[in-house]
Scaffold this active site. Sequence first.
Site, mmCIF file in Angstrom:
data_model
loop_
_atom_site.group_PDB
_atom_site.id
_atom_site.type_symbol
_atom_site.label_atom_id
_atom_site.label_comp_id
_atom_site.label_asym_id
_atom_site.label_seq_id
_atom_site.Cartn_x
_atom_site.Cartn_y
_atom_site.Cartn_z
ATOM 1 N NE ARG A 7 1.106 -5.413 19.309
ATOM 2 C CZ ARG A 7 1.798 -5.516 18.178
ATOM 3 N NH1 ARG A 7 2.854 -6.303 18.114
ATOM 4 N NH2 ARG A 7 1.458 -4.834 17.106
ATOM 5 C CE1 TYR A 30 1.116 -5.297 8.404
ATOM 6 C CE2 TYR A 30 2.700 -6.916 7.626
ATOM 7 C CZ TYR A 30 2.376 -5.852 8.449
ATOM 8 O OH TYR A 30 3.313 -5.330 9.287
ATOM 9 N NE ARG A 72 12.241 -18.859 15.663
ATOM 10 C CZ ARG A 72 12.428 -17.581 15.893
ATOM 11 N NH1 ARG A 72 13.084 -17.187 16.984
ATOM 12 N NH2 ARG A 72 12.003 -16.681 15.057
ATOM 13 N NE ARG A 79 5.473 -21.567 8.844
ATOM 14 C CZ ARG A 79 6.338 -20.716 9.383
ATOM 15 N NH1 ARG A 79 6.163 -19.419 9.253
ATOM 16 N NH2 ARG A 79 7.374 -21.133 10.065
ATOM 17 C CD GLU A 87 -0.887 -2.826 18.930
ATOM 18 O OE1 GLU A 87 0.196 -2.218 18.932
ATOM 19 O OE2 GLU A 87 -1.072 -3.889 18.321
ATOM 20 N NE ARG A 99 -7.327 -8.262 12.550
ATOM 21 C CZ ARG A 99 -6.185 -8.306 13.214
ATOM 22 N NH1 ARG A 99 -6.090 -7.816 14.446
ATOM 23 N NH2 ARG A 99 -5.101 -8.830 12.673
ATOM 24 C CG ASP A 128 6.579 -6.802 7.435
ATOM 25 O OD1 ASP A 128 5.975 -6.164 8.323
ATOM 26 O OD2 ASP A 128 6.852 -8.014 7.536
HETATM 27 P P1 FDA Z 1 1.048 3.799 4.193
HETATM 28 O O1 FDA Z 1 -0.268 3.488 4.817
HETATM 29 O O2 FDA Z 1 2.206 3.971 5.064
HETATM 30 O O3 FDA Z 1 0.892 5.143 3.344
HETATM 31 C C1 FDA Z 1 -0.269 5.453 2.593
HETATM 32 C C2 FDA Z 1 -0.487 6.947 2.669
HETATM 33 O O4 FDA Z 1 -1.549 7.311 1.778
HETATM 34 C C3 FDA Z 1 -0.911 7.439 4.050
HETATM 35 O O5 FDA Z 1 0.000 8.418 4.514
HETATM 36 C C4 FDA Z 1 -2.298 8.016 3.821
HETATM 37 O O6 FDA Z 1 -2.551 9.166 4.620
HETATM 38 C C5 FDA Z 1 -2.241 8.375 2.347
HETATM 39 N N1 FDA Z 1 -3.570 8.495 1.750
HETATM 40 C C6 FDA Z 1 -4.577 7.577 1.829
HETATM 41 N N2 FDA Z 1 -5.661 8.057 1.196
HETATM 42 C C7 FDA Z 1 -5.346 9.292 0.717
HETATM 43 C C8 FDA Z 1 -6.059 10.281 0.016
HETATM 44 N N3 FDA Z 1 -7.353 10.125 -0.326
HETATM 45 N N4 FDA Z 1 -5.434 11.440 -0.316
HETATM 46 C C9 FDA Z 1 -4.136 11.632 0.058
HETATM 47 N N5 FDA Z 1 -3.412 10.717 0.732
HETATM 48 C C10 FDA Z 1 -4.008 9.559 1.072
HETATM 49 N N6 FDA Z 1 6.224 -3.064 8.794
HETATM 50 C C11 FDA Z 1 7.437 -3.545 9.135
HETATM 51 O O7 FDA Z 1 8.278 -3.772 8.268
HETATM 52 N N7 FDA Z 1 7.750 -3.752 10.451
HETATM 53 C C12 FDA Z 1 6.860 -3.494 11.457
HETATM 54 O O8 FDA Z 1 7.172 -3.701 12.630
HETATM 55 C C13 FDA Z 1 5.590 -2.981 11.099
HETATM 56 N N8 FDA Z 1 4.664 -2.709 12.051
HETATM 57 C C14 FDA Z 1 3.421 -2.308 11.703
HETATM 58 C C15 FDA Z 1 2.458 -2.102 12.686
HETATM 59 C C16 FDA Z 1 1.177 -1.719 12.346
HETATM 60 C C17 FDA Z 1 0.160 -1.506 13.419
HETATM 61 C C18 FDA Z 1 0.832 -1.571 10.977
HETATM 62 C C19 FDA Z 1 -0.560 -1.224 10.578
HETATM 63 C C20 FDA Z 1 1.787 -1.746 9.997
HETATM 64 C C21 FDA Z 1 3.088 -2.117 10.350
HETATM 65 N N9 FDA Z 1 4.054 -2.304 9.387
HETATM 66 C C22 FDA Z 1 5.299 -2.772 9.742
HETATM 67 C C23 FDA Z 1 3.759 -2.093 7.951
HETATM 68 C C24 FDA Z 1 4.105 -0.687 7.447
HETATM 69 O O9 FDA Z 1 3.331 0.266 8.119
HETATM 70 C C25 FDA Z 1 3.835 -0.671 5.942
HETATM 71 O O10 FDA Z 1 4.760 -1.496 5.290
HETATM 72 C C26 FDA Z 1 3.927 0.683 5.321
HETATM 73 O O11 FDA Z 1 3.060 1.556 5.962
HETATM 74 C C27 FDA Z 1 3.543 0.581 3.861
HETATM 75 O O12 FDA Z 1 3.660 1.809 3.241
HETATM 76 P P2 FDA Z 1 2.565 2.290 2.215
HETATM 77 O O13 FDA Z 1 3.174 3.492 1.567
HETATM 78 O O14 FDA Z 1 2.115 1.194 1.364
HETATM 79 O O15 FDA Z 1 1.275 2.688 3.089
#
Ligand code: FDA
Length: 378
Positions: free
Chosen positions: A286, A359, A176, A172, A311, A255, A361
Amino acid sequence: MDLLIVGSGFFGLTIAERAAAAGRKVTVIDRRHHIGGNAYSANEPETGIEVHQYGAHLFHTSNPTVWEYVNRFTDFTSYVHRVYTTHKGVVFPLPINLGTINQFFQAAYTPDQAKALVHELAGEFDAKDAANLEEKGIALIGRPLYEAFIRDYTAKQWQTDPKDLPAEVISRLPVRYTYDNRYFNDTWEGLPVDGYTAWLERMADHPNIEVKLSTDYFDEAQPLNKKATVGQVPVVYTGPVDRYFDYAEGELSWRTLDFEQEVLPIGDFQGTSVMNYADADVPYTRIHEFKHFHPERADRYPTDKTVVVREYSRFATRADEPYYPVNTADDRSGLLAYRELAKGESEVYFGGRLGTYQYLDMHMAIGSALSMWNNQLA
Ligand code: FDA
């Protein structure tokens, strides 16, 4: 140690905090040099302006359990997120709303008139029959708005002409028919008063939690590696699921983003935190100007300097940070195969955005970690 957590992002830290509070001894390892995963932020040294190191992070949620939980670790500012976009040298508000439409068509449509216009323009294609993203976009909002605000921006995000992208990439396109340009519709939003890293550190601050940074789970030179721990201690794994199984079912595609950060010798570059660039002739998608996320810090932030981050979006290779799942048909079948393999692992729990190839949040990562704790681990 009662529990090993791989990854110190919001998912891993939420499990760690709950487990520690329940009296379990937890070790969290992360291959990065800092905690917090992608939510980590640090002050830019020259200006002291807090910069989210992996792209702008805005906290928002409508989940009362998550909101109560996160407020145990931080207060939130009253920041309300708004996004603007520059198209052909003119700035428009997003998401597409009555203000965007009236500015674009140089008109003074009422909500009903604007709705009728968009409906008429959208009649060019039927969303059900759309053969690609372009047809779907036109079917949802009509060609003029699609071409101005969606086509080139999407092409930059995906490095692909939208005519060659599957229609399912967008389900979608919100329009608004009011002048409300609040970006999020959630009940609560705001930014952590003293920054993301202070919040994340408070979650890990418990005598039952040990954090080991710069420690890769697949590095057999360090003792807490996969071979040495699986079957010996319960493991919560939040790294990439395909990496865990050594890519046995192929690589899942992502990506990534490239960030180009600059300190400028001016007080205010763009007057707002996020400006999108809708057109193809600007290579970035952006620009973030980080001081605008914290207007309440005006007395602490410099008045003659600012930090901007441009970015750029592209497909990730194995060496890049994975940011957004691409989710092709191959990815979806690969993910199903990995889920089958995961069932065979003894006491390994896959979670978070990398562990589930989804993905999420922040509030979703925290909410799903709370569920995993309550339903599977507690
Ligand atoms: P996350 O990726 O944070 O943590 C995983 C960890 O595992 C990392 O620190 C990594 O280093 C570690 N790891 C991986 N492999 C490993 C290994 N082999 N050994 C040891 N450690 C390892 N959300 C939101 O609510 N509002 C927002 O505005 C945004 N904006 C946003 C922008 C961008 C560009 C992205 C990519 C994402 C967001 N997000 C967001 C989402 C947010 O980043 C997301 O919800 C959290 O990172 C999720 O947390 P996780 O713990 O799942 O993963």
